[in-house]
Design a protein around this motif. Structure first.
Motif, PDB file in Angstrom:
ATOM      1  N   ILE A 120       0.856  -1.187   0.000  1.00 11.77           N
ATOM      2  CA  ILE A 120       0.000   0.000   0.000  1.00 11.77           C
ATOM      3  C   ILE A 120       0.889   1.232   0.000  1.00 11.77           C
ATOM      4  CG2 ILE A 120      -1.712   1.337   1.332  1.00 11.77           C
ATOM      5  CD1 ILE A 120      -2.722  -1.311   2.477  1.00 11.77           C
ATOM      6  N   ILE A 121       0.493   2.255  -0.744  1.00  5.27           N
ATOM      7  CA  ILE A 121       1.221   3.517  -0.713  1.00  5.27           C
ATOM      8  C   ILE A 121       0.292   4.631  -0.245  1.00  5.27           C
ATOM      9  CG2 ILE A 121       2.889   2.847  -2.487  1.00  5.27           C
ATOM     10  CD1 ILE A 121       1.342   4.523  -4.464  1.00  5.27           C
ATOM     11  N   LEU A 139       9.168  -1.965  -8.889  1.00  4.70           N
ATOM     12  CA  LEU A 139       8.875  -1.909  -7.465  1.00  4.70           C
ATOM     13  C   LEU A 139       7.378  -1.940  -7.171  1.00  4.70           C
ATOM     14  CD1 LEU A 139      11.467   0.815  -6.353  1.00  4.70           C
ATOM     15  CD2 LEU A 139      11.712  -1.674  -6.301  1.00  4.70           C
ATOM     16  N   ALA A 140       6.551  -1.979  -8.221  1.00  5.01           N
ATOM     17  CA  ALA A 140       5.092  -1.913  -8.050  1.00  5.01           C
ATOM     18  C   ALA A 140       4.424  -3.282  -8.048  1.00  5.01           C
ATOM     19  CB  ALA A 140       4.480  -1.049  -9.154  1.00  5.01           C
ATOM     20  N   GLU A 141       5.187  -4.350  -8.096  1.00  5.10           N
ATOM     21  CA  GLU A 141       4.596  -5.672  -8.316  1.00  5.10           C
ATOM     22  C   GLU A 141       3.657  -6.127  -7.189  1.00  5.10           C
ATOM     23  OE1 GLU A 141       7.715  -8.978  -7.015  1.00  5.10           O
ATOM     24  OE2 GLU A 141       8.576  -7.624  -8.509  1.00  5.10           O
ATOM     25  N   ASN A 142       3.867  -5.606  -5.960  1.00  4.41           N
ATOM     26  CA  ASN A 142       3.021  -6.029  -4.842  1.00  4.41           C
ATOM     27  C   ASN A 142       1.928  -5.026  -4.482  1.00  4.41           C
ATOM     28  OD1 ASN A 142       4.513  -8.426  -4.393  1.00  4.41           O
ATOM     29  ND2 ASN A 142       6.057  -7.272  -3.259  1.00  4.41           N
ATOM     30  N   VAL A 143       1.898  -3.877  -5.164  1.00  6.10           N
ATOM     31  CA  VAL A 143       0.972  -2.816  -4.770  1.00  6.10           C
ATOM     32  C   VAL A 143      -0.474  -3.233  -5.034  1.00  6.10           C
ATOM     33  CG1 VAL A 143       0.236  -0.438  -5.175  1.00  6.10           C
ATOM     34  CG2 VAL A 143       2.680  -0.993  -5.149  1.00  6.10           C
ATOM     35  N   ILE A 144      -1.290  -3.193  -3.970  1.00  6.56           N
ATOM     36  CA  ILE A 144      -2.724  -3.485  -4.137  1.00  6.56           C
ATOM     37  C   ILE A 144      -3.531  -2.200  -4.257  1.00  6.56           C
ATOM     38  CG2 ILE A 144      -2.587  -5.692  -2.952  1.00  6.56           C
ATOM     39  CD1 ILE A 144      -3.676  -4.336  -0.437  1.00  6.56           C
ATOM     40  N   GLY A 145      -2.920  -1.058  -3.943  1.00  8.79           N
ATOM     41  CA  GLY A 145      -3.596   0.230  -4.058  1.00  8.79           C
ATOM     42  C   GLY A 145      -2.992   1.231  -3.103  1.00  8.79           C
ATOM     43  N   GLY A 146      -3.595   2.408  -3.067  1.00 11.41           N
ATOM     44  CA  GLY A 146      -3.052   3.451  -2.207  1.00 11.41           C
ATOM     45  C   GLY A 146      -4.025   4.590  -2.003  1.00 11.41           C
ATOM     46  N   ILE A 165      -3.233   4.569 -17.924  1.00 15.88           N
ATOM     47  CA  ILE A 165      -1.929   4.029 -17.527  1.00 15.88           C
ATOM     48  C   ILE A 165      -1.803   3.781 -16.028  1.00 15.88           C
ATOM     49  CG2 ILE A 165      -0.749   5.101 -19.487  1.00 15.88           C
ATOM     50  CD1 ILE A 165       0.288   7.247 -17.552  1.00 15.88           C
ATOM     51  N   LEU A 166      -2.831   4.119 -15.246  1.00 15.65           N
ATOM     52  CA  LEU A 166      -2.764   3.915 -13.805  1.00 15.65           C
ATOM     53  C   LEU A 166      -2.785   2.415 -13.510  1.00 15.65           C
ATOM     54  CD1 LEU A 166      -2.687   5.464 -11.095  1.00 15.65           C
ATOM     55  CD2 LEU A 166      -5.184   5.358 -11.067  1.00 15.65           C
ATOM     56  N   LYS A 167      -1.783   1.939 -12.779  1.00 12.03           N
ATOM     57  CA  LYS A 167      -1.584   0.499 -12.609  1.00 12.03           C
ATOM     58  C   LYS A 167      -2.300  -0.095 -11.404  1.00 12.03           C
ATOM     59  CE  LYS A 167       2.983   0.393 -14.811  1.00 12.03           C
ATOM     60  NZ  LYS A 167       4.412   0.055 -14.630  1.00 12.03           N
ATOM     61  N   PHE A 168      -2.815   0.739 -10.535  1.00  8.75           N
ATOM     62  CA  PHE A 168      -3.474   0.232  -9.333  1.00  8.75           C
ATOM     63  C   PHE A 168      -4.465   1.278  -8.837  1.00  8.75           C
ATOM     64  CE2 PHE A 168       0.972   1.489  -8.535  1.00  8.75           C
ATOM     65  CZ  PHE A 168       0.783   2.698  -7.882  1.00  8.75           C
ATOM     66  N   PRO A 169      -5.452   0.869  -8.040  1.00  4.14           N
ATOM     67  CA  PRO A 169      -6.454   1.826  -7.545  1.00  4.14           C
ATOM     68  C   PRO A 169      -5.846   2.782  -6.527  1.00  4.14           C
ATOM     69  CG  PRO A 169      -6.797  -0.334  -6.553  1.00  4.14           C
ATOM     70  CD  PRO A 169      -5.756  -0.517  -7.606  1.00  4.14           C
ATOM     71  N   MET A 170      -6.296   4.048  -6.583  1.00  2.00           N
ATOM     72  CA  MET A 170      -5.861   5.066  -5.631  1.00  2.00           C
ATOM     73  C   MET A 170      -7.086   5.784  -5.083  1.00  2.00           C
ATOM     74  SD  MET A 170      -2.544   5.163  -5.181  1.00  2.00           S
ATOM     75  CE  MET A 170      -2.298   6.807  -4.499  1.00  2.00           C
ATOM     76  N   VAL A 171      -7.218   5.795  -3.770  1.00  2.00           N
ATOM     77  CA  VAL A 171      -8.342   6.462  -3.125  1.00  2.00           C
ATOM     78  C   VAL A 171      -8.041   7.959  -3.025  1.00  2.00           C
ATOM     79  CG1 VAL A 171      -9.761   6.632  -1.058  1.00  2.00           C
ATOM     80  CG2 VAL A 171      -8.925   4.395  -1.817  1.00  2.00           C
ATOM     81  N   ALA A 172      -8.964   8.785  -3.497  1.00  3.98           N
ATOM     82  CA  ALA A 172      -8.799  10.245  -3.481  1.00  3.98           C
ATOM     83  C   ALA A 172      -9.184  10.784  -2.112  1.00  3.98           C
ATOM     84  CB  ALA A 172      -9.627  10.891  -4.580  1.00  3.98           C
TER      85      ALA A 172
END
Length: 428
Positions: A120-121, A139-146, A165-172
């Protein structure tokens, strides 16, 4: 645990700062007490890039108490407080940041914060997301979102989403009611003027303040300026927001006119080059310039550095730039008139790069939204689209009720009859 900080010996001072904000952040304290037992983030690595001062540090400690393995850096080299970074390192967190880092050092710290391959980021402005999509996609291979903290970052994320191009979900997180209505408006409004007044030691009453941008941050800045006795001019590109500013009692005009009238300028747009050197040439000698947006391109610092005749340190956190004025002397054979403009905090985020940032009680709500949004990402891993995700109304309600409870305030509840009435179309 590893770290790259200035001096671990500064930790005692940082611990005192963190303890102070903890005592004034009842919502986060409650979350720490609740989730330190269940530890929902156990086994997860969280990389965080947010202004590294005491309130952020306490959020990191709450996440750690909830089981997260934290990797921490700052989102602005001037906002990092070295004693706070030392305190987190002293507590066993991995910290990569120090005040006044060069651009190269800052980028290195961002990369070091991600080398753990996080799950998570938590970002503030989009620098973590940017690196994971450009130089270090490995470095993004484990990211489930942020989660994204601020307006500028959400703008960048939505641009990435629109390009596909966004590779994972991001909560605003920035767009949550319990964030922007209070953090952006009341937090930015107060902390911006705290910084300007502290750094200049000048009165605000009787001056003309030019606020560029009338979003929630601009509204707060203008509101506080007016309450301090200033005349406020708003510059806007959105006609609806311009109407709002006018109805709120402010003058509205383009920058080409406002530049000649202002004593203090504050940009809060999330855009670039809102205050250019050409506008600076029109300003009063001694005008004060500041930026309340995320990046230091709102006041065009690059062009100012290139075109100034000379610069010098006028006060701590204030640099004076001597530039050629727009007007010329009457004598055609003489040199052009010069004037001085004073820039606070190198044109970086004025309320945090040159001061202590938002009040603790304000960040208590924002960081509670951050914590619960990170938990939402964890609980919905693999179920969310690679898009910008809105904060759920449930999270907003939980945080709002916790804030009211901390104040000892009760509110009414709808009766079942009232609920039925509000959800009916046939009111006979």
């Amino acid at each position: 645990m590893s770290y790259d900080i200035r001096d671990i010996g500064l930790a005692p001072s940082g611990h005192r700062k963190i303890e102070w904000v903890k005592n004034n952040m009842p919502i986060l304290r409650g979350l720490e007490e609740e989730y330190s037992k269940s530890k929902p983030f156990q086994g997860l690595r969280i990389s965080l890039s947010v202004h590294l001062e005491a309130k952020t540090a306490y959020l990191c400690k709450v996440l750690t108490s909830a089981g997260a393995d934290m990797y921490v850096t700052g989102s602005n080299s001037l906002s990092t407080q070295d004693d706070v970074a030392a305190a987190l390192a002293d507590d066993g967190l991995s910290v990569f940041a120090y005040h006044g880092a060069t651009d190269e050092e800052y980028q290195r710290h961002i990369e070091m914060c991600l080398e753990n391959k996080p799950h998570i980021i938590i970002d503030d402005g989009g620098d973590l997301v940017s690196l994971l999509h450009t130089k270090r996609p490995d470095l993004a291979e484990n990211v489930i979102g942020g989660c994204e903290e601020t307006t500028t970052g959400v703008i960048r994320l939505k641009a990435m989403e629109n390009e596909g191009i966004l590779k994972f979900p991001m909560v605003a997180v920035n767009d949550a009611d319990c964030k922007y209505l209070f953090d952006n408006r009341y937090g930015t409004g107060q902390s911006t003027w705290d910084s300007i007044m502290h750094n200049t030691n000048l009165i605000v009453a009787s001056k003309t303040v030019v606020v560029v941008g009338y979003g929630w941050c601009g509204r707060g800045i203008a509101m506080r300026a007016a309450s301090l006795g200033a005349k406020v001019i708003v510059c806007e590109v959105d006609p609806v927001k311009a109407i709002e500013a006018k109805m709120d009692g402010h003058d509205v005009m383009p920058m080409r006119r406002a530049a000649k009238l202002g004593d203090i300028f504050v940009s809060a747009t999330g855009c670039c080059k809102t205050i250019t050197v050409d506008y600076m040439r029109m300003m009063k000698d001694g005008a004060i310039l500041s930026n309340a947006g995320h990046f230091n391109c709102e006041v065009d610092m690059a062009d100012l550095e290139e075109k100034c005749i000379r610069k010098y340190e006028a006060r701590d956190n204030i640099t004076a730039y001597v530039i050629e004025a727009a007007e010329e002397k009457d004598d055609a054979h003489s040199d052009k008139v010069t004037k001085t403009v004073n820039v606070i905090g190198e044109g970086k985020l004025v309320n945090i790069a040159a001061s202590n940032g938002h009040p603790a009680e304000i960040m208590d709500m924002s960081f509670a939204v951050q914590f619960l949004s990170a938990l939402y990402v964890k609980d919905n891993a693999g179920k969310l689209p690679n898009k910008v995700i809105d904060v759920s109304s449930e999270i907003d309600s939980v945080v709002a009720l916790k804030r009211l409870d901390a104040w000892g305030i009760e509110i009414d509840e709808l009766t079942e009859e009232q609920k039925a009435y509000l959800n009916s179309w046939n009111l006979e």
